[in-house]
Design an enzyme around this catalytic site. Structure first.
Site, PDB file in Angstrom:
ATOM      1  N   HIS A  45      -2.113   1.552   7.239  1.00  0.00           N
ATOM      2  CA  HIS A  45      -2.586   1.436   5.816  1.00  0.00           C
ATOM      3  C   HIS A  45      -2.544   2.865   5.209  1.00  0.00           C
ATOM      4  O   HIS A  45      -2.677   3.716   5.849  1.00  0.00           O
ATOM      5  CB  HIS A  45      -4.264   0.961   5.542  1.00  0.00           C
ATOM      6  CG  HIS A  45      -4.352   0.833   3.955  1.00  0.00           C
ATOM      7  ND1 HIS A  45      -3.646   0.250   3.347  1.00  0.00           N
ATOM      8  CD2 HIS A  45      -5.425   1.493   3.397  1.00  0.00           C
ATOM      9  CE1 HIS A  45      -4.467   0.129   2.102  1.00  0.00           C
ATOM     10  NE2 HIS A  45      -5.330   1.045   2.174  1.00  0.00           N
ATOM     11  N   CYS A  73       0.887  -1.232  -0.100  1.00  0.00           N
ATOM     12  CA  CYS A  73      -0.113   0.025   0.010  1.00  0.00           C
ATOM     13  C   CYS A  73       0.902   1.297   0.002  1.00  0.00           C
ATOM     14  O   CYS A  73       0.435   2.169  -0.438  1.00  0.00           O
ATOM     15  CB  CYS A  73      -0.879  -0.117   1.027  1.00  0.00           C
ATOM     16  SG  CYS A  73      -0.197   0.101   2.898  1.00  0.00           S
TER      17      CYS A  73
END
Length: 348
Positions: free
Chosen positions: A166, A90
């Site tokens: 994230h 990510c």
């Protein structure tokens, strides 16, 4: 999500992200950490190509109702969007989401060819293409933490012991502000934002997202992809020097003292930026270095000199005292309602 290819965790550090960008052949931009999203801070960094936001991953956000979320655009050929198809990717995907949606960034030959190759792919295949790119994967993994005891890419229990974080990106595309999260089905359109107005628009969006967490949660990180600061400063110096020369020609050699001050200030900024880059490059080298052999030789030498046992005992005593002191500080802080938990932030 697949683990195929073994992508490492990436530390949330502007020096790491800048090194990653340069490693895939992109020039003219760098990453800056942001501690405030007020207008003055963001204006000072212009032009800003996009923001990278790190937060604790909680799965589906229970506080976010469908009506409170920006709509997903499932088909928009003008926005580069790739679904995240591999664990730990990510951070790099957030970077690529900004780079590949900017019309002004020099992507370099490799990334330009990659963008052209995948331009007509659906989001899922774009994600697979990123995962299968030897260059992108190699540069990403070059920032792996050096740990000879636990391989973070293969340890099945690693993520069970720690919170997951994230990365997502916010960037303007064709006059609209987009939220690009590889774990979503498509880009979220937060609405019109002509010119640089997206910087004013994105602040409340990020603040609202942070407000969904419990009051004690402070583990967020925000970084901006901006133009090379040295080039920005050098261009300003050149412009001020031109103004100064014109002013002195018309009004005499003593005119333009404020311009001289601005030029001196910018030259100091250039020196500071050069020093910062040298520090970042050194830190990136240290991240890759395995210090275990050196530590082993030091401990071996201390043992041979009969000093190791004494130092171990002293170390244990200090550690115990520091732990007790930390417990007392945490208890006092919690009693005051200001408990803070420190964390090294890495991507999911």
């Amino acid at each position: 999500m697949s683990d195929t290819g073994n992508w490492c965790l990436i530390e949330s550090d502007p020096g790491v992200f800048t090194g990653l960008i340069k490693g895939i052949g992109v020039s003219g931009v760098q990453v800056e950490e942001i501690y405030s999203i007020d207008k003055e801070t963001l204006d000072d960094l212009k032009p800003v190509h996009g923001l990278i936001f790190l937060f604790k991953w909680q799965g589906r956000d229970p506080a976010a109702t469908p009506g409170s979320l920006a709509p997903i655009e499932y088909e928009n050929g003008d926005v580069f969007f790739a679904q995240q198809m591999i664990t730990n990717a990510c951070a790099t995907q957030a970077i690529l989401s900004i780079l590949l949606n900017s019309p002004t960034i020099d992507l370099g030959e490799e990334l330009t060819n990659f963008k052209s190759f995948v331009s007509d792919f659906p989001a899922e295949l774009k994600g697979h293409a990123i995962s299968n790119s030897d260059l992108i994967r190699a540069v990403h993994n070059s920032f792996s933490r050096s740990d000879p005891f636990i391989n973070e890419m293969n340890d099945p229990n690693a993520k069970e012991k720690e919170d997951l974080f994230h990365f997502i990106a916010y960037t303007p595309v064709n006059g609209n502000l987009y939220e690009l999260d590889g774990l979503q089905e498509g880009p979220r359109n937060h609405g019109p934002c002509p010119g640089d107005s997206w910087l004013a628009k994105v602040g409340p969006i990020i603040q609202e997202r942070m407000a969904r967490y419990a009051g004690g949660e402070i583990r967020f990180n925000l970084m901006a992809v901006v133009d090379d600061r040295i080039k920005v400063y050098e261009e300003k110096v050149k412009a001020y020097q031109t103004q100064l020369e014109t002013l002195q020609k018309n009004e005499g050699p003593d005119a333009g003292s404020w311009l001289k001050g601005e030029i001196d200030h910018l030259r100091q900024d250039i020196i500071k930026e050069e020093e910062k880059r040298e520090k970042q490059q050194r830190e990136n080298k240290l991240r890759r270095h395995n210090f275990v052999p050196l530590i082993y030789e030091i401990l071996k030498g201390l043992a041979q000199e009969g000093k190791l046992s004494e130092l171990v005992a002293e170390g244990r005593s200090r550690a115990k005292a520091e732990l007790e002191s930390a417990k007392q500080r945490k208890a006092a802080s919690a009693a005051a309602g200001h408990a803070i938990e420190d964390v090294d932030m890495y991507d999911d």
